[in-house]
Structures are given as C-alpha cells and as structure tokens.
Enzyme design. Sequence first.
Site, PDB file in Angstrom:
ATOM      1  N   GLU A 145       0.797  -1.231   0.000  1.00 26.15           N
ATOM      2  CA  GLU A 145       0.000   0.000   0.000  1.00 26.15           C
ATOM      3  C   GLU A 145       0.828   1.278   0.000  1.00 26.15           C
ATOM      4  OE1 GLU A 145      -2.878  -0.146   3.150  1.00 26.15           O
ATOM      5  OE2 GLU A 145      -3.868  -1.899   2.330  1.00 26.15           O
ATOM      6  N   GLU A 205      -5.421  -8.634   0.927  1.00 29.95           N
ATOM      7  CA  GLU A 205      -6.094  -8.261   2.181  1.00 29.95           C
ATOM      8  C   GLU A 205      -7.560  -7.997   1.914  1.00 29.95           C
ATOM      9  OE1 GLU A 205      -4.490  -4.950   4.459  1.00 29.95           O
ATOM     10  OE2 GLU A 205      -2.462  -5.671   4.071  1.00 29.95           O
TER      11      GLU A 205
END
Length: 443
Positions: free
Chosen positions: A171, A353
Amino acid sequence: MQATLSLPSSSTMLNKNFIYGVATASFQIEGGAANRLPCIWDTFCNTPGKVLDNSNGDVACNHYNLWEKDIELIDSLGVDAYRLSISWPRVMTQSGDLNPEGVHYYLNILKRLKDKNIKAFVTLYHWDLPQHLEDNGGWLNRETAYKFQEYADKISIALKGYVHSYATLNEPFCSAYLGYEAGIHAPGIKGKEYGKKAAHHLLLAHGLAMQVLTKNSPNTSNGIVLNFTPAYPATDSAADKAASDYADDYFNQWYAKPLFDAQYPSINEQLPKDQQPVIFKDDMEIISHPLDFLGVNFYTRAVYSHDDNEKFKEMPAREPRTDIGWEIYPDAFTALLTSLNEKYILPPIYITENGAAMADKIVDDEVLDNDRISYYQSHLNAVHCAIEKGVNVQGYFAWSLMDNFEWAEGYTKRFGIVYVNYETQKRTIKASGLAYKNLISNR
Ligand code: GCO
C-alpha cells in the site's frame, strides 16, 4: 445469522489450487522492539496524541516470542499460505549490513512454514521505515529508494529457497498519502507538496527492488500490493462524477497506472508545480518493471461530491459500517476488479487483504462474530463474481490472522479471525476463523 462460509459449487475458488491464506504485518504483531532498530512507527507512537489509545508496538501480539505457537495456529486453520512482512529495521544495520539475529528470526519462521507446507508470501515493506532513514528525509529523499534496493538485494539472497512470493511494498498510497500528506500515519508529515513526491520515491523503490528480485529470486512470484478505495459520485450530476473521477486518479490510479502504463494519471498536469513528483529520466521505465502478480487490498469504497474550492469532497461513510466506520459495500469489490482488468493488462491477481473490524465480545472463550462472517461471505461472493467476469484471481488472504496493532487506532480495532487477549496473549479462534477453516477444508 450466518455461521458458515460457502461458494457456488461451480466456483473456481473451490479448486484446490486457489490459494487461501491469512495475513499479518511485522510492526502490527511482532513486538520484540528491543531486538531491532527503531522505526518511524516507534517514533510516531511515542509522540503524544498520534495514536488513539497512546499505545505502541513494543510488545503488540508478542509474535516475536510466540511465533512457534502462532505457526501452529496458522496451520490449524488449514490455510495454503501465510502473508507476513519483514521488518527492515530488524534485518538491516544502520551501516547497511544484514543483521544476523534478525535474519535468523525470519529464517526460523520461513523454515517452519516450509516444513508445514504453508507458502510464504513475504512483503518487504509494510510501513516500518528505519528511523535513521527518516532522519535523512525518509521517502522524501530519493536516496531512500536506493537503500530499499540494497535491503531487497541482501535479504532476498539470505532467504533464498524459503519464499513463495515477494511483494516489494504494501500500500504505497498509505505510506505516501497518510504518512507525508495527511500526516495521520508515521512519520506524520503534512502538506500537499509532499505526498506525490513520497509516492514517486516509493514507486521507484518498488521498481528498483523488482530488478534485484528478478535477478536473485527468479523462481518466486514477485510483485506489489496496492490498496484501492473505489470512488463513487454522490449523485448522477456531471460535477459529482468529475469529482469522483479526479479522486479515483488521485488516490487509486496514481499507484496503478505507473506500474502498467509507465505514466501518472493526466491529473498530474493539473497539479500545482510544487505538488508534482520530481521524475528523473529513466524512472518511469524502472517503475513499470513487469510484475508476476498484483496484490489487491480492498475494504470499502468512498463517495465524493463536487466542491467549489477543492477538486472533490469526500462524503461521510454510508451505512452499514464496520467498527472502524467503513461502509460495507461489496459490489465495489467486483467493480474494482473488473475495471482494473479493463484499464490495464494485468498479471494474475491475489487478494492480499480483505476483512473487517468488528466490536467483538469474548464470552465463555468464544467469539461469535457473525457480522464478520457476513462481511467475508459477501466479499468472497464479490471476488467470485469478478472471476466469472473474466478477472484472473488466484488467491485470497483474510486480514488478519489475529487482532493486532491497528496503526493510528492502536489496539482499539479488532480485524482478526483470531481473538487476542493482550493481557495474557491468549489466542482464541473466532467463529469467523472456524468458518474460514471449514470453507478451505471443504474444497
Ligand atoms: C493495510 C494494512 C493493514 C491494516 C488493515 C486495516 O495494509 O492497510 O495492511 O496493516 O491493518 O488494512 O486497516
């Protein structure tokens, strides 16, 4: 109320070669802070007012000491894979050599996973930048990208033979935007002039690391993990649509387009000069190094409306929401995957995720988190729909294996499929964990 997880019997997600896993990150679970260099999250946690419950990562889930039991726990869930991250400040010294103690720690974990036939998906950077690098400018300093390449080079040689897949970064949006623009994550720097500069150096670091991974570790699946919060217009008006498109480019495509198209979204030209990244001659070619996989993290969507002064305004999250206040909107997951597939020529995708914070209660050693099970069910369905529409998804990781340090929220939000009592460090598999285990074993 639902207590099991299922998929249509025709679903390719029921094939044995579809990978199911659980995910964690070093700073969020390890503790063992005395056995590594300080990182930016240590500093951030020690700055009053930054973390909701004024907690830190010194002990966390004490995975540093309890890793053997935790691998037993992972194994008991029957998963195919475990996604973990390496703490850069644990494995590298300040002078840039490997730290044997830190390397040994991860080698033990990886060897145990291998013994148990659990595939290791290793993330090299899940936000714990060594503090001494931050003191030198952190991700605002181009040099940090080259330091990351050195670290990736050395660690991938040291771990050779034990890793199934490497992700360079987790991320980069969060590291760049939350850390250097909004200032709500470490290192807590705030200013529109910083976010895109940090983002560019992170993406450069990714590309440089891909070069060494391709060389040192050609047989692992090497890629990157991006998070996406799909943007939706508040109304059908053209102005809201334009605002939402702009926000999508600013928050989402900013990180994907350079990887696949070797350029930033065209909104870069609309940004004031001082907010634009500083791009050197070969940077975009380095950044767009071919990927073996793309990791996609998805939790929620965002809704935007037109604003007279700014390019967009984010609206409050709609109902229903999880305990962290994020809207539950699984349709956006399918739409995200199909839209990425239309926009870019993608490598195989792993959902690296997906999960939910819920207000868990432990009663008689049980956590009946049916709300979390419903979240998982609707999001697994959403992935299934995307696959039916032609998206090549090869695996799914639940976030998270266990409750852990949830960044600026400290320990107040629980994302685990395993409950952690932070006083005793006892782990209890929640109903969601049992449902996930059953889904996997019934394939
Ligand atoms: C993330 C993070 C996790 C968070 C999760 C919930 O990659 O965003 O990997 O560390 O805990 O997303 O916010």
